[in-house]
Design an enzyme around this catalytic site. Structure first.
Site, short mmCIF file in Angstrom:
data_model
loop_
_atom_site.label_atom_id
_atom_site.label_comp_id
_atom_site.label_asym_id
_atom_site.label_seq_id
_atom_site.Cartn_x
_atom_site.Cartn_y
_atom_site.Cartn_z
N ALA A 58 44.82 40.26 43.24
CA ALA A 58 45.31 39.41 43.74
C ALA A 58 45.51 40.29 45.53
O ALA A 58 45.02 39.29 46.33
CB ALA A 58 47.16 39.13 43.22
N ARG A 92 38.22 31.72 43.76
CA ARG A 92 38.87 32.07 42.51
C ARG A 92 40.21 30.73 42.26
O ARG A 92 40.92 31.25 43.49
CB ARG A 92 39.34 32.99 41.58
CG ARG A 92 37.83 34.49 41.45
CD ARG A 92 38.74 35.78 41.28
NE ARG A 92 38.84 35.27 39.95
CZ ARG A 92 39.16 36.43 39.33
NH1 ARG A 92 39.62 37.48 39.49
NH2 ARG A 92 39.57 36.22 38.15
N ASP A 237 48.97 37.48 39.73
CA ASP A 237 48.55 36.96 40.41
C ASP A 237 49.31 35.62 40.79
O ASP A 237 48.34 35.56 41.84
CB ASP A 237 47.00 36.56 39.13
CG ASP A 237 46.18 37.83 39.42
OD1 ASP A 237 46.90 38.12 38.07
OD2 ASP A 237 45.14 37.68 39.91
O1 MRU Z 1 40.27 39.04 37.26
P1 MRU Z 1 40.94 40.35 38.28
O2 MRU Z 1 40.12 41.67 37.90
O3 MRU Z 1 41.17 39.83 39.40
O4 MRU Z 1 42.22 39.63 37.54
C1 MRU Z 1 43.60 41.26 38.51
C2 MRU Z 1 45.00 41.30 38.25
O5 MRU Z 1 44.98 40.50 37.59
C3 MRU Z 1 45.49 41.94 38.39
O6 MRU Z 1 46.92 42.27 37.60
C4 MRU Z 1 46.47 40.92 39.14
O7 MRU Z 1 45.65 40.66 40.84
C5 MRU Z 1 47.41 42.01 40.35
S1 MRU Z 1 46.52 43.42 41.34
C6 MRU Z 1 47.23 44.11 42.58
#
Ligand code: MRU
Length: 340
Positions: A58, A92, A237
């Site tokens: 995120a 996304r 997220d």
């Molecule tokens: O699909 P991704 O790899 O983007 O998912 C990321 C996550 O779910 C993380 O836990 C979240 O973004 C927190 S990142 C510091």
């Protein structure tokens, strides 16, 4: 077919940076086998990089959105600018940071390219400061919860520097504990289907010199029930106004298992991940990434061809299963009914 992304051999310490009119980012699809830095010079390349998870997590997506607006202003004709920015902000849907930081920087468009780039640099600097603050605040909370014994943490997905700019969110807490000499072990869930835990978190923990073990996602509830971890640390997220939290799929099951085992689950995320406009978890949009990612990995297929699959990239953990939410500015004690 998309042409292969342009790469540079410059080594990078930050996940994402602005360099001489373009974006450079560590290609997270190539890790841990190759350390490749991508030169992103067009908006369509940035959108493709976001969609294939070359840049992910995120806070990193927020910075990508911020620099993406600068890239759009620098490279896209005025008549196409609004559509280009919209393509970045919607690349996304779940991590609110992407749309939020894209909008924040786009709000400076009328002031010209210099103002846009300044705002994007501010977003980048704020995320670095936030990661440091979350690490300290999270480690302090763990001191309060567990006393001064050594800590065995469990974590899911990748929430380290790769998911932010540096240090990260939940993994920043692990890193701070390690730097304080308090980390006994970090159990990293491999994180199906794209293995962010196995590929990225294990790589980051190894580089930190932190003690760790990789575990398959389905072993986590059993290991928790046998007392293998003192704390579960997860990123986010999007955190809704009532504290319900969207994070990598598997977090909800982990939260249920942690509750069953009496182990606190702490969510660690910057304030920029809290979405006060989304009232609860039911309103959070969840990305479905399609069947191909479930039916195999990379070029190798595991399921019969054309097997249908459901592939939510995230799930929602109800606030009631979260002990606390640690941000860069505060600790929200959801277990005492506090909301963001
Ligand atoms: O699909 P991704 O790899 O983007 O998912 C990321 C996550 O779910 C993380 O836990 C979240 O973004 C927190 S990142 C510091």
């Amino acid at each position: 077919m998309q042409p292969p992304p342009e790469t540079t051999d410059r080594t990078m310490t930050d996940t994402i940076t602005w360099v001489d009119g373009h974006i450079e980012l560590v290609d997270q699809t190539a890790l841990p086998h190759e350390e490749v830095v991508l030169r992103v010079t067009t908006v369509s390349d940035l959108v493709a990089a976001i969609r294939r998870l070359s840049v992910r997590g995120a806070p990193a997506l927020g910075v990508a959105g911020a620099y993406g607006v600068a890239l759009a202003v620098a490279t896209v004709p005025d008549a196409e600018l609004a559509a280009a920015i919209e393509s970045i902000r919607t690349a996304r849907p779940t991590a609110v940071n992407l749309a939020r930081m894209t909008d924040r920087v786009a709000a400076r468009l009328a002031d010209g390219f210099g103002a846009v780039l300044d705002e994007a640099h501010t977003v980048y600097r704020e995320e670095i400061a936030a990661s440091i603050a979350m690490g300290t605040r999270g480690a302090d909370l763990i001191d309060e919860l567990l006393g001064d014994r050594d800590v065995r943490a469990m974590t899911i997905c990748n929430t380290g520097g790769l998911a932010a700019v540096r240090r990260g969110t939940a993994l920043a807490v692990v890193q701070t504990l390690h730097e304080r000499g308090r980390l006994a072990d970090c159990l990293a869930l491999e994180t199906r289907p794209l293995l962010q835990g196995a590929r990225l978190t294990a790589w980051e923990l190894g580089r930190m010199g932190a003690p760790h073990h990789l575990v398959v996602d389905s072993a986590a509830p059993f290991l928790l029930s046998r007392g293998a971890a003192d704390i579960v640390l997860a990123g986010a997220d999007r955190i809704a106004a009532n504290g319900d939290t969207a994070n990598k799929v598997g977090t909800f099951s982990l939260a249920l298992a942690a509750r069953h085992a009496g182990v606190p689950l702490v969510v660690v995320a910057p304030e920029s991940t809290i979405d006060h406009d989304t009232l609860d978890g039911a309103a959070i949009p969840i990305e479905d990434r399609g069947a191909a990612e479930v039916g195999g990995f990379g070029d190798s297929r595991t399921a019969p061809p054309d097997t249908p699959a459901i592939n939510p990239a995230f799930d929602v953990t109800p606030a009631a299963l979260i002990h606390a939410i640690v941000t860069d500015q505060r600790v929200i004690m959801t277990s005492r009914g506090e909301t963001p």
